[in-house]
Design an enzyme around this catalytic site. Structure first.
Site, PDB file in Angstrom:
ATOM      1  N   SER A 150       6.692   5.614   2.684  1.00 45.84           N
ATOM      2  CA  SER A 150       7.431   4.341   2.665  1.00 45.84           C
ATOM      3  C   SER A 150       8.133   4.085   1.321  1.00 45.84           C
ATOM      4  O   SER A 150       9.290   3.620   1.329  1.00 45.84           O
ATOM      5  CB  SER A 150       6.511   3.175   3.042  1.00 45.84           C
ATOM      6  OG  SER A 150       5.342   3.181   2.261  1.00 45.84           O
ATOM      7  N   ASP A 185       0.376  -1.937   4.670  1.00 43.26           N
ATOM      8  CA  ASP A 185      -0.051  -0.696   5.320  1.00 43.26           C
ATOM      9  C   ASP A 185      -1.379  -0.210   4.743  1.00 43.26           C
ATOM     10  O   ASP A 185      -1.450   0.856   4.130  1.00 43.26           O
ATOM     11  CB  ASP A 185       1.061   0.359   5.108  1.00 43.26           C
ATOM     12  CG  ASP A 185       0.739   1.683   5.765  1.00 43.26           C
ATOM     13  OD1 ASP A 185      -0.083   1.705   6.700  1.00 43.26           O
ATOM     14  OD2 ASP A 185       1.306   2.704   5.329  1.00 43.26           O
ATOM     15  N   HIS A 243       0.875  -1.181   0.000  1.00 40.69           N
ATOM     16  CA  HIS A 243       0.000   0.000   0.000  1.00 40.69           C
ATOM     17  C   HIS A 243       0.909   1.226   0.000  1.00 40.69           C
ATOM     18  O   HIS A 243       1.280   1.739   1.055  1.00 40.69           O
ATOM     19  CB  HIS A 243      -0.910  -0.006   1.226  1.00 40.69           C
ATOM     20  CG  HIS A 243      -1.886  -1.145   1.241  1.00 40.69           C
ATOM     21  ND1 HIS A 243      -1.517  -2.437   1.498  1.00 40.69           N
ATOM     22  CD2 HIS A 243      -3.221  -1.176   0.983  1.00 40.69           C
ATOM     23  CE1 HIS A 243      -2.590  -3.223   1.426  1.00 40.69           C
ATOM     24  NE2 HIS A 243      -3.636  -2.474   1.113  1.00 40.69           N
ATOM     25  N   GLU A 285      -0.319   0.302  -5.636  1.00 39.23           N
ATOM     26  CA  GLU A 285      -1.196   1.430  -5.286  1.00 39.23           C
ATOM     27  C   GLU A 285      -2.430   1.362  -6.180  1.00 39.23           C
ATOM     28  O   GLU A 285      -2.313   1.235  -7.389  1.00 39.23           O
ATOM     29  CB  GLU A 285      -0.459   2.771  -5.455  1.00 39.23           C
ATOM     30  CG  GLU A 285      -1.314   3.999  -5.191  1.00 39.23           C
ATOM     31  CD  GLU A 285      -2.061   3.985  -3.854  1.00 39.23           C
ATOM     32  OE1 GLU A 285      -1.444   3.776  -2.805  1.00 39.23           O
ATOM     33  OE2 GLU A 285      -3.307   4.171  -3.880  1.00 39.23           O
TER      34      GLU A 285
HETATM   35  N1  SAM Z   1       2.633   3.048   3.005  1.00 40.42           N
HETATM   36  C1  SAM Z   1       2.466   4.476   2.765  1.00 40.42           C
HETATM   37  C2  SAM Z   1       3.490   5.224   3.594  1.00 40.42           C
HETATM   38  O1  SAM Z   1       3.872   4.760   4.682  1.00 40.42           O
HETATM   39  O2  SAM Z   1       3.951   6.267   3.147  1.00 40.42           O
HETATM   40  C3  SAM Z   1       1.079   4.943   3.076  1.00 40.42           C
HETATM   41  C4  SAM Z   1      -0.010   4.138   2.433  1.00 40.42           C
HETATM   42  S1  SAM Z   1      -1.660   4.585   2.815  1.00 40.42           S
HETATM   43  C5  SAM Z   1      -1.847   4.197   4.483  1.00 40.42           C
HETATM   44  C6  SAM Z   1      -2.562   3.303   2.043  1.00 40.42           C
HETATM   45  C7  SAM Z   1      -2.619   3.382   0.512  1.00 40.42           C
HETATM   46  O3  SAM Z   1      -3.076   2.130   0.007  1.00 40.42           O
HETATM   47  C8  SAM Z   1      -3.569   4.427  -0.041  1.00 40.42           C
HETATM   48  O4  SAM Z   1      -2.877   5.285  -0.926  1.00 40.42           O
HETATM   49  C9  SAM Z   1      -4.647   3.612  -0.801  1.00 40.42           C
HETATM   50  O5  SAM Z   1      -5.089   4.249  -1.984  1.00 40.42           O
HETATM   51  C10 SAM Z   1      -3.897   2.346  -1.124  1.00 40.42           C
HETATM   52  N2  SAM Z   1      -4.732   1.134  -1.260  1.00 40.42           N
HETATM   53  C11 SAM Z   1      -5.920   0.860  -0.627  1.00 40.42           C
HETATM   54  N3  SAM Z   1      -6.305  -0.395  -0.908  1.00 40.42           N
HETATM   55  C12 SAM Z   1      -5.347  -0.947  -1.713  1.00 40.42           C
HETATM   56  C13 SAM Z   1      -5.164  -2.229  -2.299  1.00 40.42           C
HETATM   57  N4  SAM Z   1      -6.070  -3.202  -2.106  1.00 40.42           N
HETATM   58  N5  SAM Z   1      -4.058  -2.453  -3.071  1.00 40.42           N
HETATM   59  C14 SAM Z   1      -3.140  -1.466  -3.247  1.00 40.42           C
HETATM   60  N6  SAM Z   1      -3.257  -0.219  -2.708  1.00 40.42           N
HETATM   61  C15 SAM Z   1      -4.340   0.031  -1.942  1.00 40.42           C
END
Ligand code: SAM
Length: 288
Positions: A103, A170, A42, A121
């Site tokens: 991240s 995440d 994520h 993403e």
């Molecule tokens: N890991 C990042 C950081 O620490 O900088 C922050 C990520 S944020 C909490 C979660 C992200 O996951 C969002 O941008 C959302 O759009 C994306 N997302 C949500 N569901 C997802 C999925 N099933 N597969 C991939 N990305 C997803």
């Protein structure tokens, strides 16, 4: 779905805990020369401005990275926190922190030439920003970006060819189903790659799905006979507030060094980021 934008939370206390743990995991795994595959399921947009856009609206960094940076100017901090702050400062030319790396950027900067990074993403806007941001990096050739649902795709990447892997999970937990998807994903991933290191971020909320997440992860780890470590950081305990007051990381197959490093860093994080007497931490582990 898709109302979540990580920029609102960039540099928050939850980001601090998550990225501090993540840096330690990568650096430990890089002590061996063999290639490492890192999957960030994520990813978000990759890097964020703290002085304009969404981050400036929420100002979560005020109670997060800005508080910690200020604290570190007048107090000594653990080597783990100092290292984390260095990673954040490395994205900033000026003394003042105006940029917060997410991240993907922190991980990209840590890659050695033999390592690979895989970013997932789903958000239609975030994926474009992520691609653009990663394209600017000299490490971009070592990075694959997937505009796909990582819960569905992770198992297909396991085990990585290098057989040495770190998976950061995440989710935004915007969709209540994320809790269920996480469990299925972890079951499948451990069946295929039991020795991988998995780091799962979670919010500490009173809702049932959130409160039971650590116990569900412990059960999954036990089924696969895996060690685990659970860490939570609470910055306040104001009953009526709607903002996130605590978050945690659940790590399956943690390095033996992690618990000691966190035991050194957590009291300082509580001192630096705690906002009321309810601030505190949880640090638990189980070794097979
Ligand atoms: N890991 C990042 C950081 O620490 O900088 C922050 C990520 S944020 C909490 C979660 C992200 O996951 C969002 O941008 C959302 O759009 C994306 N997302 C949500 N569901 C997802 C999925 N099933 N597969 C991939 N990305 C997803």
């Amino acid at each position: 779905m898709f109302s979540y934008r990580h920029a609102f939370h960039a540099g928050s206390h939850a980001d601090i805990l998550k990225h501090l743990v993540m840096i330690h995991l990568v650096e430990y795994l890089q002590e061996k020369p063999g290639a490492l595959t890192i999957v960030d399921t994520h990813a978000g947009a990759g890097i964020y401005s703290l002085i304009d856009g969404f981050a400036a609206v929420s100002n979560e960094a005020d109670q997060g990275i800005y508080r910690l940076a200020k604290f570190s100017e007048i107090n000594s901090v653990s080597p783990g926190i100092a290292n984390y702050l260095e990673c954040i400062r490395a994205e900033n030319i000026a003394e003042e922190i105006a940029i917060y790396p997410g991240s993907p950027f922190i991980l990209a900067r840590l890659l050695r030439s033999q390592d690979r990074l895989k970013l997932f993403e789903l958000h239609p806007k975030e994926i474009d920003i992520l691609r653009h941001n990663i394209g600017e990096l000299k490490q971009s050739k070592q990075i694959d970006i997937y505009a796909e649902d990582s819960f569905a795709r992770l198992k297909g990447l396991m085990p990585p060819p290098s057989r040495r892997g770190l998976v950061l999970i995440d989710p935004s937990y915007e969709d209540k189903q994320d809790y269920r998807y996480l469990e299925t994903t972890m079951e499948e991933a451990l069946q295929r790659f039991a020795t991988g290191c998995y780091a799962i971020w979670y919010p500490c909320l009173s809702r049932r799905e959130s409160a039971s997440l650590p116990d569900h992860m412990k059960k999954i780890a036990a089924t696969h006979n895996r060690s685990w470590l659970q860490v939570e950081l609470r910055v306040e305990n104001a009953p009526k507030e709607r903002r996130l007051q605590a978050s945690g990381m659940f790590i399956i197959n943690p390095p033996w060094t992690l618990e000691k490093q966190l035991a050194e860093s957590l009291p300082t994080l509580v001192k630096a980021l705690g906002q009321d007497r309810g601030a505190g931490f949880v640090l638990k582990s189980f070794e097979v």
